[in-house]
Design a protein around this motif. Structure first.
Motif, PDB file in Angstrom:
ATOM      1  N   GLU A  31       3.604  -0.424   4.818  1.00  0.00           N
ATOM      2  CA  GLU A  31       3.137   0.247   3.602  1.00  0.00           C
ATOM      3  C   GLU A  31       2.203   1.410   3.925  1.00  0.00           C
ATOM      4  O   GLU A  31       2.218   2.447   3.260  1.00  0.00           O
ATOM      5  N   ASN A  66       3.208   1.374  -3.585  1.00  0.00           N
ATOM      6  CA  ASN A  66       2.823   1.735  -2.226  1.00  0.00           C
ATOM      7  C   ASN A  66       1.360   2.171  -2.157  1.00  0.00           C
ATOM      8  O   ASN A  66       0.625   1.801  -1.223  1.00  0.00           O
ATOM      9  N   GLN A  69      -0.771  -0.916  -2.314  1.00  0.00           N
ATOM     10  CA  GLN A  69      -0.718  -1.634  -1.036  1.00  0.00           C
ATOM     11  C   GLN A  69      -1.593  -0.944   0.006  1.00  0.00           C
ATOM     12  O   GLN A  69      -2.366  -1.603   0.722  1.00  0.00           O
ATOM     13  N   THR A  90       3.715  -7.504  -3.462  1.00  0.00           N
ATOM     14  CA  THR A  90       4.916  -7.842  -2.698  1.00  0.00           C
ATOM     15  C   THR A  90       5.930  -8.573  -3.567  1.00  0.00           C
ATOM     16  O   THR A  90       7.133  -8.280  -3.515  1.00  0.00           O
TER      17      THR A  90
END
Length: 227
Positions: A31, A66, A69, A90
């Motif tokens: 990520e 993203n 993360q 996730t």
């Protein structure tokens, strides 16, 4: 695989490119690499193919996932456990189905009242709109089996789920760390959706408690009542 996905790149909003998995440096989180380079390491196979298609379909939401993360990695580092926000991110990325549904349907899903959800309220499923988002979920459905279970994320009633650009933009605003930390999902055996599997035309299909499991609180209360 990466070249095929790049050939389908759409518009300026989808500003990532797809590169071979070997482009990911050893020791760098997947990520974090995407966030810093706008490149998505991609392996041959259905899993990453479906991931690439989701980037094309929902570029803003995938970018938001993203970004969140990467922020968690920056704050927490890479640990043995991801923590609640990264876990939820996730799950979203891999296994979410977006649901736009009437309140009665949503309440029955939350209660795991499967017979009400799929039998009594079956006609209301004409008003339900589902969007398969998770790429691991899509991969499983290539060879379907009864117990495939999605994580359902409810779409605001004011959003038109058939306007995917609006849905993509709404997800960017709705995906917030505080909300995600609560894991705001409901389980849904996906082949229970009316019309998605021939066998589910029969009530007995939903009486399989190995798949359509009652809510834990209900199980605990029932056991206590008979103690």
């Amino acid at each position: 695989m990466a070249e095929a996905l790049n050939a389908r790149a759409l518009g300026v909003a989808n500003d990532v490119t797809f590169v071979p998995q070997s482009a990911l440096p050893e020791g760098q989180a997947y990520e974090d690499f995407i966030f810093k380079t706008a490149q998505v390491p991609t392996r041959d196979g259905l899993h990453d193919f479906f991931n690439g298609l989701c980037w094309h379909r929902f570029p803003l939401a995938k970018r938001r996932l993203n970004q969140l993360q990467a922020a968690e990695i920056d704050n927490q580092g890479i640990r043995h456990t991801r923590g609640p926000v990264r876990d939820a991110l996730t799950l979203f990325d891999e296994n979410v189905v977006l649901m736009h549904a009437p309140d009665d349907v949503w309440a029955a899903l939350q209660a795991r009242d499967w017979l009400r959800l799929f039998v009594d309220l079956r006609a209301q499923w004409q008003q339900v709109h589902l969007v398969l988002f998770g790429h691991a979920l899509l991969e499983k459905l290539v060879t379907p089996y009864k117990s495939i279970t999605a994580h359902v994320y409810r779409v605001d009633r004011d959003i038109n789920p058939q306007d995917e650009a609006a849905l993509d933009a709404w997800l960017v605003q709705d995906l917030q760390p505080a909300k995600l930390a609560t894991k705001p999902y409901e389980p849904l055996p996906i082949l229970g959706v009316p019309g998605w599997w021939p066998a589910n035309a029969e009530r007995a299909y939903y009486e399989d408690v190995n798949v359509f499991r009652p809510k834990r609180e209900t199980v605990a209360k029932t056991a206590h009542d008979f103690a």
